[in-house]
Design a protein around this motif. Structure first.
Motif, PDB file in Angstrom:
ATOM      1  N   LEU A 159      38.360  58.284  68.231  1.00 54.76           N
ATOM      2  CA  LEU A 159      38.580  59.336  67.521  1.00 54.76           C
ATOM      3  C   LEU A 159      38.759  58.802  65.893  1.00 54.76           C
ATOM      4  O   LEU A 159      39.401  57.629  65.549  1.00 54.76           O
ATOM      5  CB  LEU A 159      40.003  59.856  67.567  1.00 54.76           C
ATOM      6  N   THR A 160      38.211  59.500  65.012  1.00 48.22           N
ATOM      7  CA  THR A 160      38.368  59.405  63.521  1.00 48.22           C
ATOM      8  C   THR A 160      39.085  60.924  63.051  1.00 48.22           C
ATOM      9  O   THR A 160      38.260  61.871  63.503  1.00 48.22           O
ATOM     10  CB  THR A 160      37.003  59.200  62.748  1.00 48.22           C
TER      11      THR A 160
ATOM     12  N   SER B 251      47.336  47.677  65.514  1.00 47.20           N
ATOM     13  CA  SER B 251      48.240  47.409  66.658  1.00 47.20           C
ATOM     14  C   SER B 251      47.861  48.400  67.915  1.00 47.20           C
ATOM     15  O   SER B 251      47.078  49.069  67.634  1.00 47.20           O
ATOM     16  CB  SER B 251      49.752  47.933  66.392  1.00 47.20           C
ATOM     17  N   THR B 252      48.424  47.761  69.022  1.00 48.42           N
ATOM     18  CA  THR B 252      48.020  48.387  70.078  1.00 48.42           C
ATOM     19  C   THR B 252      49.197  48.837  70.801  1.00 48.42           C
ATOM     20  O   THR B 252      50.445  48.342  70.787  1.00 48.42           O
ATOM     21  CB  THR B 252      47.023  47.621  71.191  1.00 48.42           C
ATOM     22  N   GLY B 253      49.202  49.878  71.652  1.00 46.06           N
ATOM     23  CA  GLY B 253      50.406  50.327  72.599  1.00 46.06           C
ATOM     24  C   GLY B 253      49.762  51.192  73.692  1.00 46.06           C
ATOM     25  O   GLY B 253      48.442  51.388  73.854  1.00 46.06           O
TER      26      GLY B 253
ATOM     27  N   ILE C 247      47.483  55.563  79.014  1.00 42.82           N
ATOM     28  CA  ILE C 247      46.484  55.484  78.062  1.00 42.82           C
ATOM     29  C   ILE C 247      46.675  54.597  77.141  1.00 42.82           C
ATOM     30  O   ILE C 247      47.610  54.493  76.329  1.00 42.82           O
ATOM     31  CB  ILE C 247      46.397  56.869  77.514  1.00 42.82           C
ATOM     32  N   GLY C 248      45.702  53.514  76.949  1.00 38.60           N
ATOM     33  CA  GLY C 248      46.120  52.553  76.097  1.00 38.60           C
ATOM     34  C   GLY C 248      45.439  53.349  74.632  1.00 38.60           C
ATOM     35  O   GLY C 248      44.612  53.800  74.495  1.00 38.60           O
ATOM     36  N   VAL C 249      46.457  52.742  73.625  1.00 41.90           N
ATOM     37  CA  VAL C 249      45.978  53.279  72.118  1.00 41.90           C
ATOM     38  C   VAL C 249      45.755  52.007  71.362  1.00 41.90           C
ATOM     39  O   VAL C 249      46.617  51.242  71.296  1.00 41.90           O
ATOM     40  CB  VAL C 249      46.764  54.332  71.606  1.00 41.90           C
ATOM     41  N   ARG C 250      44.781  51.830  70.438  1.00 39.12           N
ATOM     42  CA  ARG C 250      44.492  50.732  69.460  1.00 39.12           C
ATOM     43  C   ARG C 250      44.430  51.407  68.325  1.00 39.12           C
ATOM     44  O   ARG C 250      43.315  52.366  67.937  1.00 39.12           O
ATOM     45  CB  ARG C 250      43.337  49.897  69.880  1.00 39.12           C
ATOM     46  N   VAL C 251      45.090  51.272  67.142  1.00 43.23           N
ATOM     47  CA  VAL C 251      44.897  51.970  65.699  1.00 43.23           C
ATOM     48  C   VAL C 251      43.714  50.816  65.180  1.00 43.23           C
ATOM     49  O   VAL C 251      44.062  49.633  64.626  1.00 43.23           O
ATOM     50  CB  VAL C 251      46.039  51.843  64.971  1.00 43.23           C
TER      51      VAL C 251
ATOM     52  N   ARG D 268      41.232  54.157  69.088  1.00 44.75           N
ATOM     53  CA  ARG D 268      40.542  54.089  70.319  1.00 44.75           C
ATOM     54  C   ARG D 268      41.369  54.304  71.477  1.00 44.75           C
ATOM     55  O   ARG D 268      42.363  53.249  71.509  1.00 44.75           O
ATOM     56  CB  ARG D 268      39.830  52.538  70.435  1.00 44.75           C
ATOM     57  N   LEU D 269      41.150  55.230  72.490  1.00 43.58           N
ATOM     58  CA  LEU D 269      41.936  55.365  73.356  1.00 43.58           C
ATOM     59  C   LEU D 269      41.111  54.639  74.848  1.00 43.58           C
ATOM     60  O   LEU D 269      39.686  54.732  74.972  1.00 43.58           O
ATOM     61  CB  LEU D 269      42.010  56.942  73.895  1.00 43.58           C
ATOM     62  N   THR D 270      41.919  53.994  75.645  1.00 43.89           N
ATOM     63  CA  THR D 270      41.322  53.419  76.786  1.00 43.89           C
ATOM     64  C   THR D 270      42.302  53.803  77.995  1.00 43.89           C
ATOM     65  O   THR D 270      43.203  53.661  78.045  1.00 43.89           O
ATOM     66  CB  THR D 270      41.415  51.891  76.715  1.00 43.89           C
TER      67      THR D 270
END
Length: 120
Positions: free
Chosen positions: A46-47, A93-95, A100-104, A115-117
């Motif tokens: 996502l942007t 960072s990631t969390g 649902i993993g989230v990376r900024v 980025r969502l994973t």
């Protein structure tokens, strides 16, 4: 007005009315809306230029993600029936929110790239 002039005036008015209007050109600075439907399965990039909220599959234990951000922090909040989970993340960072993993990827005033994973 004589009949020939009246007919000519009506014909001219009809021809003007039938000319289609050109669609306005998109401005060069316009940002395309992110493909939020692609994020339903928990995997997407996502942007964002503003906060968003969208549905996700209930297999994650939540049914909606809401993402807001400032120049230094991204807040990802997952909600569902009787459940709420959230993460506050900085650039790089990631969390995760439920599964649902989230990376900024990047973060600046007015723009966040995430980025969502799916982890399930």
């Amino acid at each position: 007005m004589p009949p020939t002039i009246r007919i000519a005036a009506l014909a001219a008015a009809a021809s003007v009315a039938l000319v289609p209007l050109a669609a306005p050109a998109a401005s060069a600075g316009a940002t395309a809306k992110p493909g939020l439907r692609a994020c339903y399965d928990g995997t997407c990039r996502l942007t964002l230029t503003k906060g968003v909220s969208f549905r996700v599959s209930s297999r994650f234990g939540i049914t909606r993600l809401a993402i807001t951000f400032t120049s230094t922090t991204v807040r990802v909040k997952g909600t569902g029936t009787g459940v709420m989970s959230q993460a506050f993340l900085g650039e790089g960072s990631t969390g995760s929110v439920n599964d649902i993993g989230v990376r900024v990827v990047s973060l600046s005033p007015g723009k966040a790239v995430l980025r969502l994973t799916a982890r399930r």
